[in-house]
Motif scaffolding. Structure first.
Motif, PDB file in Angstrom:
ATOM      1  N   ALA A 123      64.569  52.662 -45.242  1.00 50.77           N
ATOM      2  CA  ALA A 123      63.251  52.815 -44.618  1.00 50.77           C
ATOM      3  C   ALA A 123      62.875  54.287 -44.435  1.00 50.77           C
ATOM      4  N   ASP A 124      63.883  55.132 -44.141  1.00 48.93           N
ATOM      5  CA  ASP A 124      63.586  56.552 -43.929  1.00 48.93           C
ATOM      6  C   ASP A 124      63.595  57.360 -45.230  1.00 48.93           C
ATOM      7  N   GLY A 125      63.824  56.678 -46.374  1.00 47.67           N
ATOM      8  CA  GLY A 125      63.773  57.358 -47.664  1.00 47.67           C
ATOM      9  C   GLY A 125      64.943  58.277 -47.936  1.00 47.67           C
ATOM     10  N   MET A 126      66.077  58.053 -47.275  1.00 40.23           N
ATOM     11  CA  MET A 126      67.252  58.903 -47.469  1.00 40.23           C
ATOM     12  C   MET A 126      68.424  58.080 -48.002  1.00 40.23           C
ATOM     13  N   ILE A 127      69.242  58.719 -48.821  1.00 40.23           N
ATOM     14  CA  ILE A 127      70.515  58.141 -49.257  1.00 40.23           C
ATOM     15  C   ILE A 127      71.612  58.848 -48.486  1.00 40.23           C
ATOM     16  N   ARG A 128      72.351  58.110 -47.692  1.00 36.79           N
ATOM     17  CA  ARG A 128      73.367  58.694 -46.828  1.00 36.79           C
ATOM     18  C   ARG A 128      74.766  58.291 -47.288  1.00 36.79           C
ATOM     19  N   ALA A 129      75.679  59.239 -47.228  1.00 39.65           N
ATOM     20  CA  ALA A 129      77.073  58.934 -47.539  1.00 39.65           C
ATOM     21  C   ALA A 129      77.625  57.977 -46.493  1.00 39.65           C
ATOM     22  N   VAL A 130      78.367  56.971 -46.940  1.00 40.18           N
ATOM     23  CA  VAL A 130      78.910  55.948 -46.052  1.00 40.18           C
ATOM     24  C   VAL A 130      80.424  56.105 -45.984  1.00 40.18           C
ATOM     25  N   SER A 131      80.955  56.195 -44.785  1.00 39.18           N
ATOM     26  CA  SER A 131      82.400  56.341 -44.602  1.00 39.18           C
ATOM     27  C   SER A 131      83.099  54.989 -44.702  1.00 39.18           C
ATOM     28  N   LEU A 132      84.189  54.953 -45.433  1.00 42.29           N
ATOM     29  CA  LEU A 132      85.049  53.773 -45.496  1.00 42.29           C
ATOM     30  C   LEU A 132      86.275  53.932 -44.611  1.00 42.29           C
TER      31      LEU A 132
END
Length: 557
Positions: free
Chosen positions: A72-81
């Motif tokens: 929704a905010d138009g950002m691609i964020r790194a996701v921690s595993l």
């Protein structure tokens, strides 16, 4: 002309051998491909924790607002595993990551059919009929051409054609190593070229699809995505490989000294002409082939039967007679297209399975090598039993690809790289020169085509898609880089087998000699193949395969 002394020649050969030994030593520092993917999967978890949990890296999503998968905010964020959610996702998805990995199913299904053709003896007889039917003047062309075609049946070229080519050349009074080099060049250097769709096509298409969906979740790359370019590449490889053999490799080898050979290989008749039973089998295999092709045409047939190729134009078009009703079940049900998103091509692995199953059994029944369903089942089981290492490799490769996708690091790398290329102006077709050379270099260290593409595709496919090139064209460029250096790297899985075949004719043969002998093929293939790629795609504007666009545009919504 000043002659080089024997001592100087020995010194030069020694220096070259030491250099090639150094390359081999560096390549051997890499772990086994299975271990490599296991390490990469572990490193991906750590990297996700660093970039997603600690640094909270994010980039702007280039996809339009409302596009599938866009935040929704138009950002691609790194996701921690490296947290509880990540641990639960890894723990519960380990199995589904493996079973849903696209290349696994298509390879297993294709090999079921290929196994029947191999068990029946069809593949061996077909290769020998092509090579042994050629006269002295055309045998070099026949060997290289048969090598390219043998890629349809995986290792048949390495196991059958290479030693056979040595025996054929020796029987003709020519240097046996020249024949083996020609066969090796066609089989391995021309690995990505063929007239038919082979097992490597659905395998690479599956990996490319997985990578493309990091950017466009609905994108699917079909097995024949590079078919047009691979067909024209077959003739290029045949011509170039034959010329290099005749004018460079064979003169360099000089007159053959049989005193270096294992006497057994010279006394043994490896020519094995096609027998009467095998000829009968090949006739019935030809009839079965026509039957399968007729069935394929029927599934594409509408009110009229037509064939129009994008780069040739209309070949024929006529109404279907009433007694032959059209069906067309495998056309695109929405548009009627026989190319773009047609089930005929998206499910082409089914045709690979049916073709080799039906034609292989027809050959076996006629030649007397297959009698009933048990023989068919044995052939399928034998083929699957050879894939043990591949299945283990896929398990760890699937985990790496899944972790890479979950972390969003692939998409972030692609967006960042694409932005860099845009900022520097490196978005034109010339970018593929650097990409192909990078693939050549990586292939020297990681000889498996599927392993290499599984590592590089998640980075380079999205990156080049974002600067406007289709996954199909990117895959075609990758295949050039991968194939061109297959024949000069000891990391290629069959290199050891080729060395073993060649040492039967020259007991003093070493790795450096083999690589030096194959280097002219590698350089010639690379230069001319790259030129053909640019002429085909950007010069003439021709598609690399059925329904394969050259350029990619982000979906509007």
């Amino acid at each position: 002309m000043t002659e080089t002394s024997p001592a100087t020649r020995a010194e030069k050969r020694g220096a070259m051998t030491r250099f090639l030994d150094g390359v081999e030593w560096l390549g051997n520092l890499l772990p086994h491909p299975v271990t490599l993917f296991a390490i990469l999967a572990g490193l991906m978890i750590l990297a996700s924790g660093l970039f997603g949990g600690v640094m909270e890296v994010a980039v702007e999503d280039p996809r339009p607002e409302g596009a599938s998968g866009r935040a929704a905010d138009g950002m691609i964020r790194a996701v921690s595993l490296m947290n509880e959610d990540g641990f639960r996702r890894i723990f519960t998805s380990l199995t589904t990551n493996f079973t849903s990995f696209a290349p696994l199913g298509v390879v297993l299904v294709a090999m079921l059919g290929v196994g029947v053709a191999e068990k029946s003896g069809l593949l061996s007889a077909a290769v020998r009929s092509i090579v042994l039917g050629a006269n002295r003047h055309t045998v070099t062309v026949a060997v290289v051409f048969a090598g390219v075609l043998s890629n349809t049946a995986s290792e048949m070229g390495y196991v059958v054609l290479v030693p056979l080519a040595g025996a054929v050349f020796y029987a003709l009074g020519r240097h046996p190593l020249a024949g083996m080099a020609a066969a090796f060049a066609g089989t391995s250097g021309g690995y990505s070229a063929n007239l038919l769709i082979g097992t490597i096509d659905p395998l690479l298409a599956g990996i490319t699809t997985e990578a493309a969906q990091l950017i466009d979740p609905g994108y699917v790359v079909s097995a024949p995505a590079n078919w047009y370019f691979m067909v024209i590449s077959t003739f290029m490889i045949t011509v170039v490989g034959s010329l290099v053999t005749i004018f460079i490799v064979e003169p360099k080898l000089g007159k053959y000294d049989s005193s270096r050979a294992d006497p057994a290989v010279l006394d043994k008749n490896m020519m094995q002409p096609v027998s009467g039973a095998e000829k009968k089998g090949l006739v019935w295999a030809g009839i079965a082939t026509l039957a399968v092709f007729a069935a394929m045409a029927w599934t594409l047939m509408g009110d009229e039967l037509s064939l129009s190729l994008p780069f040739i134009g209309s070949l024929f078009s006529f109404g279907v007679p009433d007694w032959l009703p059209g069906w067309g079940a495998l056309r695109n049900p929405d548009t009627g297209s026989i190319f773009q998103q047609a089930p005929f091509f998206t499910g082409f692995v089914t045709w690979i399975f049916l073709f080799f199953l039906i034609v292989g059994f027809a050959y076996g029944r006629a030649a007397g090598t297959m009698k009933n369903d048990r023989d068919v089942i044995d052939g399928m089981a034998s083929a699957i039993s050879t894939l043990g290492l591949y299945i283990v490799l896929v398990f760890f490769a699937a985990q790496f690809v899944a972790f890479f996708g979950w972390s969003n690091l692939g998409a972030i790398t692609a967006v960042t790289g694409a932005q860099f290329l845009t900022d520097t102006g490196m978005t034109g077709p010339a970018i593929f020169i650097g990409f192909i050379l990078m693939c050549c270099f990586v292939n020297l260290m990681l000889g498996s085509a599927s392993a290499q593409w599984a590592v590089t595709a998640p980075i380079f496919v999205p990156m080049l898609m974002l600067v406007g090139y289709s996954p199909e064209v990117i895959q075609a460029a990758y295949r050039i880089g991968d194939s061109s250096t297959n024949i000069i790297t000891p990391m290629m899985s069959y290199f050891g087998l080729i060395l073993a075949w060649m040492t039967r004719y020259d007991k003093n043969l070493g790795i450096g000699t083999v690589i030096a002998m194959m280097l002219p093929y590698s350089v010639a293939f690379l230069v001319i193949w790259v030129a053909l790629f640019f002429l085909w795609t950007f010069g003439l504007g021709l598609p690399v395969g059925p329904g394969s666009p050259t350029f990619y545009e982000m979906p509007a919504g």
